[in-house]
Design a protein around this motif. Structure first.
Motif, PDB file in Angstrom:
ATOM      1  N   LEU A  72      28.711  19.390 -57.256  1.00 25.01           N
ATOM      2  CA  LEU A  72      28.178  20.759 -57.235  1.00 25.01           C
ATOM      3  C   LEU A  72      28.827  21.847 -56.227  1.00 25.01           C
ATOM      4  O   LEU A  72      28.801  22.888 -56.296  1.00 25.01           O
ATOM      5  N   ALA A  73      29.847  21.210 -55.282  1.00 21.04           N
ATOM      6  CA  ALA A  73      30.531  22.294 -54.582  1.00 21.04           C
ATOM      7  C   ALA A  73      30.970  23.340 -55.230  1.00 21.04           C
ATOM      8  O   ALA A  73      31.282  24.513 -54.804  1.00 21.04           O
ATOM      9  N   PHE A  74      31.567  23.047 -56.548  1.00 25.05           N
ATOM     10  CA  PHE A  74      32.268  23.980 -57.238  1.00 25.05           C
ATOM     11  C   PHE A  74      31.626  25.213 -57.681  1.00 25.05           C
ATOM     12  O   PHE A  74      31.445  26.198 -57.525  1.00 25.05           O
ATOM     13  N   PRO A  75      30.283  24.808 -58.389  1.00 26.41           N
ATOM     14  CA  PRO A  75      29.303  26.089 -58.799  1.00 26.41           C
ATOM     15  C   PRO A  75      28.803  26.516 -57.449  1.00 26.41           C
ATOM     16  O   PRO A  75      28.558  27.750 -57.628  1.00 26.41           O
ATOM     17  N   ASN A  76      28.538  25.950 -56.447  1.00 23.42           N
ATOM     18  CA  ASN A  76      27.606  26.416 -55.431  1.00 23.42           C
ATOM     19  C   ASN A  76      28.612  27.385 -54.629  1.00 23.42           C
ATOM     20  O   ASN A  76      28.100  28.577 -54.183  1.00 23.42           O
ATOM     21  N   THR A  77      30.056  27.154 -54.616  1.00 18.09           N
ATOM     22  CA  THR A  77      30.887  28.120 -53.925  1.00 18.09           C
ATOM     23  C   THR A  77      30.907  29.339 -55.029  1.00 18.09           C
ATOM     24  O   THR A  77      31.246  30.332 -54.299  1.00 18.09           O
ATOM     25  N   ILE A 124      37.416  27.880 -51.341  1.00 24.26           N
ATOM     26  CA  ILE A 124      36.801  26.807 -50.370  1.00 24.26           C
ATOM     27  C   ILE A 124      36.460  25.444 -50.967  1.00 24.26           C
ATOM     28  O   ILE A 124      36.497  24.488 -50.350  1.00 24.26           O
ATOM     29  N   ALA A 125      36.211  25.345 -52.411  1.00 24.10           N
ATOM     30  CA  ALA A 125      35.718  24.289 -52.967  1.00 24.10           C
ATOM     31  C   ALA A 125      36.907  23.261 -53.267  1.00 24.10           C
ATOM     32  O   ALA A 125      37.169  22.292 -52.897  1.00 24.10           O
ATOM     33  N   LEU A 126      38.040  23.990 -53.923  1.00 24.85           N
ATOM     34  CA  LEU A 126      39.208  23.150 -54.220  1.00 24.85           C
ATOM     35  C   LEU A 126      40.266  23.269 -52.881  1.00 24.85           C
ATOM     36  O   LEU A 126      41.039  22.222 -52.881  1.00 24.85           O
ATOM     37  N   GLY A 127      40.485  24.243 -52.294  1.00 27.92           N
ATOM     38  CA  GLY A 127      41.391  24.575 -51.280  1.00 27.92           C
ATOM     39  C   GLY A 127      40.843  23.753 -49.963  1.00 27.92           C
ATOM     40  O   GLY A 127      41.645  23.878 -49.007  1.00 27.92           O
ATOM     41  N   GLN A 128      39.527  23.809 -49.722  1.00 24.83           N
ATOM     42  CA  GLN A 128      39.187  23.012 -48.598  1.00 24.83           C
ATOM     43  C   GLN A 128      39.234  23.794 -47.236  1.00 24.83           C
ATOM     44  O   GLN A 128      39.384  23.362 -46.161  1.00 24.83           O
ATOM     45  N   THR A 129      39.325  25.237 -47.352  1.00 21.68           N
ATOM     46  CA  THR A 129      39.700  26.204 -46.375  1.00 21.68           C
ATOM     47  C   THR A 129      38.672  25.865 -45.191  1.00 21.68           C
ATOM     48  O   THR A 129      39.142  26.192 -44.006  1.00 21.68           O
ATOM     49  N   VAL A 186      30.810  24.441 -47.667  1.00 27.19           N
ATOM     50  CA  VAL A 186      30.446  24.752 -49.377  1.00 27.19           C
ATOM     51  C   VAL A 186      29.669  25.992 -49.388  1.00 27.19           C
ATOM     52  O   VAL A 186      29.018  25.964 -50.674  1.00 27.19           O
ATOM     53  N   SER A 187      29.496  26.927 -48.574  1.00 27.09           N
ATOM     54  CA  SER A 187      28.910  28.225 -48.997  1.00 27.09           C
ATOM     55  C   SER A 187      27.418  27.994 -49.124  1.00 27.09           C
ATOM     56  O   SER A 187      26.629  28.675 -49.892  1.00 27.09           O
ATOM     57  N   ILE A 188      26.527  27.340 -48.315  1.00 25.95           N
ATOM     58  CA  ILE A 188      25.217  26.825 -48.581  1.00 25.95           C
ATOM     59  C   ILE A 188      24.623  27.901 -47.511  1.00 25.95           C
ATOM     60  O   ILE A 188      25.039  28.087 -46.441  1.00 25.95           O
ATOM     61  N   ASP A 189      23.342  28.487 -47.796  1.00 25.45           N
ATOM     62  CA  ASP A 189      22.932  29.552 -47.012  1.00 25.45           C
ATOM     63  C   ASP A 189      21.228  29.163 -46.600  1.00 25.45           C
ATOM     64  O   ASP A 189      20.305  29.672 -47.234  1.00 25.45           O
ATOM     65  N   PRO A 190      21.108  28.417 -45.704  1.00 22.63           N
ATOM     66  CA  PRO A 190      19.931  27.869 -45.017  1.00 22.63           C
ATOM     67  C   PRO A 190      19.158  29.363 -44.781  1.00 22.63           C
ATOM     68  O   PRO A 190      17.780  29.035 -44.681  1.00 22.63           O
TER      69      PRO A 190
END
Length: 441
Positions: A240-245, A53-58, A388-392
């Protein structure tokens, strides 16, 4: 005086990195204000999610145009900044194109950097047009007025200027190589900047050196300034996208977490053999924890990390059925409000020697209204849409829990439903004895 530029460069580098480290420390402190949560499970899956998700931008390419443009900017910005390592070493050592002995490989690198720089410029222009001329709907929502809009454009301007400076630096360097200027070794391949060279014809060697040095200094100082701007910008997601994912939710999207204290009470009620009188005396029992969340300190640290990681792209809001039907809810605003309140709490702590002094404000009510919370259908569309896997939704649910369990402030419809469940064993206002009446009809 010979080493003055090197000294000035070293000072600028130390100040830039030092200020960045200070902001990272503050960021870490603010995130740790949240409650602890165990996210040490299934590490292999977490690493896969981060890589995908963070590196591959899927999840970015679900929307192909924006996804492709973002990948160009993302890859270009990361790869071009490999060149920053050479600039830093040149600045500290007083050398010029330190890596030029790599020969043909160095030429390939510089050529690749230039092509990527051009692609980044094109992508940035497209993004600017989408935001300011086409005015795509998700970029003109109410929460995007003022600073969020300015910040989004500011990033585009900075990236555009940095790429122009990079190409200008290379164009003048190439011209200086052609005229045999001292210290400007024959190195590099310039497939893009060579077309800027005609604009430099007629300039003396000293003027070319001035332009090249000016572009060189502005480029590296601009990168240091951009690094420190990240903390105040939505582009903090670059880091932060990397630790967040990695710490993103692994449970099925529809599965909510349960409050342990409530679970124990329910088990006690459901177990006919349980003896409630064996429970510890009230005076000996620990004070019960607040149910749900009314402020940022009631959320867990992963939720606070989510807030800082929010890119403000608006994909969550554009997918939200409540927002689409005119309701006040915007999942993006939930994350922005959480981050703004967390920043306010952090500034309060800084102003009071490391201690938070109650300010009479909280996330619930002062930032996020009851109307927004109850408009949510808990469909998880916002969670699924986030790149980036955020959960509102988790924050919305925690604040709803507070309203129901701490303030008994649920909407009338929900109170009626809960009363029916309590009295009739079902959400509908029918006596249990009447449930099968429909059969007779």
């Amino acid at each position: 005086m010979e080493y003055l530029p090197n000294i000035v460069f070293a000072i600028a580098l130390i100040l830039g990195i030092g200020f960045f480290a200070r902001n990272v420390k503050k960021l870490s402190r603010n995130i740790k204000l949240g409650k602890d949560v165990d996210v040490s499970d299934n590490k292999s899956q977490r690493w896969k999610n981060m890589a995908k998700i963070a590196l591959g931008q899927t999840k970015m390419v679900v929307r192909p145009i924006a996804g492709l443009m973002h990948i160009i900017v993302y890859v270009g910005f990361v790869i071009i900044n490999i060149e920053v390592l050479e600039i830093i070493l040149d600045g500290l050592l007083g050398t010029h194109r330190l890596f030029s002995p790599l020969g043909s490989f160095y030429n390939f690198l510089i050529g690749s950097f230039e092509i990527l720089a051009l692609l980044v410029i094109v992508a940035v222009v497209v993004f600017w047009i989408r935001r300011n001329i086409i005015r795509i709907q998700r970029f003109i929502k109410p929460e995007m007025k003022g600073w969020p809009k300015t910040d989004g454009n500011m990033i585009l301007y900075i990236e555009f200027v940095l790429m122009i400076l990079f190409l200008t630096m290379n164009a003048t360097d190439f011209q200086l190589q052609q005229i045999g200027a001292e210290h400007y070794v024959q190195a590099g391949f310039f497939p893009v900047s060579q077309f800027i060279v005609p604009l430099l014809e007629g300039l003396s060697e000293s003027s070319l050196i001035f332009v090249e040095r000016t572009a060189w200094w502005l480029h590296i100082l601009g990168i240091l300034a951009f690094l420190n701007y990240l903390y105040y910008s939505k582009h903090l997601h670059i880091l932060l996208a990397f630790p967040n994912t990695y710490y993103g939710k692994l449970k099925p999207q529809g599965q909510f977490n349960n409050l342990e204290s409530v679970t124990k009470e329910v088990k006690l009620m459901m177990d006919p053999d349980a003896d409630p009188y064996t429970a510890p005396a009230e005076d000996d029992a620990a004070e019960p924890e607040k149910f749900g969340a009314s402020d940022v300190m009631d959320l867990n640290w992963v939720q606070l990390l989510n807030a800082y990681t929010c890119t403000e792209c608006g994909r969550c809001t554009s997918e939200c059925p409540a927002n689409q039907t005119g309701k006040k809810l915007s999942p993006r605003k939930i994350m922005m409000d959480t981050r703004d309140r967390l920043e306010e709490v952090g500034n309060n702590i800084d102003a009071n020697q490391g201690q938070f002094i109650p300010d009479g404000k909280q996330l619930l009510g002062d930032y996020i209204s009851h109307e927004e919370l109850w408009a949510c259908t808990t469909c998880n569309a916002c969670v699924e849409a986030c790149p980036v896997s955020i959960d509102p939704l988790s924050i919305i649910v925690e604040m709803r829990r507070y309203l129901v369990m701490e303030q008994s402030a649920a909407p009338t419809e929900l109170n009626n439903m809960m009363s029916n469940i309590e009295n009739n064993g079902a959400p509908w206002p029918y006596n249990q004895m009447d449930r099968l009446n429909w059969v007779n009809e």
